[in-house]
Design an enzyme around this catalytic site. Structure first.
Site, PDB file in Angstrom:
ATOM      1  N   ILE A 138       0.876  -1.168   0.000  1.00 20.61           N
ATOM      2  CA  ILE A 138       0.000   0.000   0.000  1.00 20.61           C
ATOM      3  C   ILE A 138       0.916   1.223   0.000  1.00 20.61           C
ATOM      4  O   ILE A 138       2.062   1.153   0.451  1.00 20.61           O
ATOM      5  CB  ILE A 138      -0.981   0.026   1.196  1.00 20.61           C
ATOM      6  CG1 ILE A 138      -0.251  -0.083   2.540  1.00 20.61           C
ATOM      7  CG2 ILE A 138      -2.012  -1.076   1.055  1.00 20.61           C
ATOM      8  CD1 ILE A 138      -1.200  -0.038   3.745  1.00 20.61           C
ATOM      9  N   ASP A 139       0.411   2.325  -0.519  1.00 15.20           N
ATOM     10  CA  ASP A 139       1.249   3.513  -0.682  1.00 15.20           C
ATOM     11  C   ASP A 139       1.737   4.058   0.656  1.00 15.20           C
ATOM     12  O   ASP A 139       1.122   3.818   1.701  1.00 15.20           O
ATOM     13  CB  ASP A 139       0.466   4.613  -1.409  1.00 15.20           C
ATOM     14  CG  ASP A 139       0.012   4.186  -2.792  1.00 15.20           C
ATOM     15  OD1 ASP A 139       0.733   3.395  -3.417  1.00 15.20           O
ATOM     16  OD2 ASP A 139      -1.057   4.645  -3.236  1.00 15.20           O
ATOM     17  N   LYS A 140       2.807   4.818   0.609  1.00 13.08           N
ATOM     18  CA  LYS A 140       3.380   5.427   1.808  1.00 13.08           C
ATOM     19  C   LYS A 140       2.330   6.165   2.629  1.00 13.08           C
ATOM     20  O   LYS A 140       2.254   6.010   3.849  1.00 13.08           O
ATOM     21  CB  LYS A 140       4.495   6.403   1.394  1.00 13.08           C
ATOM     22  CG  LYS A 140       5.041   7.252   2.537  1.00 13.08           C
ATOM     23  CD  LYS A 140       5.990   8.322   2.018  1.00 13.08           C
ATOM     24  CE  LYS A 140       6.413   9.258   3.131  1.00 13.08           C
ATOM     25  NZ  LYS A 140       7.250  10.376   2.643  1.00 13.08           N
ATOM     26  N   THR A 142      -0.935   5.864   2.482  1.00 12.67           N
ATOM     27  CA  THR A 142      -2.144   5.084   2.758  1.00 12.67           C
ATOM     28  C   THR A 142      -1.898   4.303   4.036  1.00 12.67           C
ATOM     29  O   THR A 142      -0.851   3.681   4.202  1.00 12.67           O
ATOM     30  CB  THR A 142      -2.450   4.119   1.601  1.00 12.67           C
ATOM     31  OG1 THR A 142      -2.672   4.868   0.403  1.00 12.67           O
ATOM     32  CG2 THR A 142      -3.672   3.274   1.906  1.00 12.67           C
ATOM     33  N   ARG A 239      -6.997   5.505  -6.175  1.00  9.04           N
ATOM     34  CA  ARG A 239      -6.704   6.917  -6.400  1.00  9.04           C
ATOM     35  C   ARG A 239      -6.932   7.296  -7.864  1.00  9.04           C
ATOM     36  O   ARG A 239      -7.516   8.350  -8.172  1.00  9.04           O
ATOM     37  CB  ARG A 239      -5.260   7.215  -5.977  1.00  9.04           C
ATOM     38  CG  ARG A 239      -5.005   6.949  -4.496  1.00  9.04           C
ATOM     39  CD  ARG A 239      -3.517   6.895  -4.182  1.00  9.04           C
ATOM     40  NE  ARG A 239      -2.872   8.180  -4.419  1.00  9.04           N
ATOM     41  CZ  ARG A 239      -1.543   8.348  -4.376  1.00  9.04           C
ATOM     42  NH1 ARG A 239      -0.751   7.310  -4.107  1.00  9.04           N
ATOM     43  NH2 ARG A 239      -1.038   9.536  -4.590  1.00  9.04           N
TER      44      ARG A 239
END
Length: 309
Positions: A138-140, A142, A239
């Site tokens: 998962i993104d930084k 998120t 996103r």
């Protein structure tokens, strides 16, 4: 040295060589490919000269030599992390917003992997030195649930479930605008942005199918809280998809509005539910994570503001 060969098709004709190769090789940045051109590691039809601004032509034979990555020593670090479940095969982590999942060039410390190496001692080796144990990311910015494999057998099982789209993954997201329908499905392929290599975009070119289901949870005038369920797991999928339907995530620095009313660290996106079959027992396991403080405070502020208007 790894060598790869590509033959240009008619759809790619007149594309700059560095952009063409970055479209073919997602793992390489455009700047890295430009360095390889300068180092004469790339040939067009057997020739290396004058390729800096070269635009490929149909049926061009493009050869690239990719240097082997340097050996890295990723060190365990005593960084506090919230482990909500652990056994001999898997670890379930509730990742805070702002923490990078795994090391990358220029950022080899302070990541979730560094913390896991300290707390778990052993992780699966399938994804190599930089991404041990990491089955999905998962993104930084998120927050939320992430599953990690402690051995190769567990990693293969979880990766296969991801491939079959059988992993249960649900996110909470706050988006701009008032979504009128109660629920919906976004079925739109995602690939690299043709110009900005740091971005993904909805495109039919060099893309993969992507499906996101969403359901409205609460409306706040100009904002909507949704629950998003992933059927596929493309980079930045929620996103990109929400921006595609003109409802970008609040706080998203890449796909969101240029001017945000609320100064956030990143997008308001939280991985709230995660379910899968255990790699050894085949028993279904499901985990839930409540909305973190940053998300709850944002909702409270927006709710108060919507009441006053």
């Amino acid at each position: 040295m790894e060598r790869q060969v590509f033959i240009v098709d008619d759809q790619e004709e007149d594309t700059r060589l560095d952009l063409y190769l970055s479209n073919q090789l997602d793992q390489l940045s455009r700047s890295f490919i430009q360095k390889l051109i300068e180092q004469e590691k790339i040939k067009i039809n057997g020739k290396q000269e004058k390729l800096k601004k070269y635009k490929v032509k149909e049926n061009d034979v493009v050869e690239i030599e990719i240097p082997l990555p340097e050996r890295l020593d990723i060190k365990p670090e005593n960084i506090p992390i919230h482990i909500i479940y652990e056994d001999e095969d898997v670890v379930i982590v509730d990742k805070p917003q702002g923490m990078v999942v795994h090391p990358a060039p220029g950022n080899y410390s302070g990541t979730l992997v560094n913390a896991l190496l300290y707390h778990c001692k052993t992780l699966s080796s399938i994804n190599g030195v930089i991404r041990p144990g990491i089955v999905h990311r998962i993104d930084k910015d998120t927050s939320g649930l992430l599953m990690v494999a402690k051995n190769d057998k567990a990693h293969r099982s979880l990766a296969e479930q991801l491939k079959e789209h059988s992993i249960h993954r649900v996110y909470a997201a706050l988006v701009h605008g008032n979504i009128r329908e109660e629920k919906g499905t976004i079925d739109a392929p995602i690939g690299r942005h043709p110009v900005d290599r740091l971005k993904m975009t909805v495109t039919d070119k060099n893309s993969k199918n992507a499906v996101t289901h969403f359901e409205v949870q609460q409306r706040f005038g100009n904002y909507t809280l949704i629950e998003a369920k992933l059927e596929t797991g493309r980079t930045h999928q929620i996103r990109v998809h929400m921006a595609y339907i003109q409802h970008p995530l609040v706080g998203d620095p890449v796909y969101g509005l240029k001017k945000e009313k609320y100064h956030l660290q990143g997008q308001a996106l939280h991985a709230k539910e995660l379910g899968f079959l255990h790699p050894s027992t085949s028993k279904y396991m499901e985990f839930k994570s409540p909305l973190p403080d940053y998300f709850q405070k944002l909702l409270q502020i927006i709710e108060n503001s919507s009441r006053q208007n």
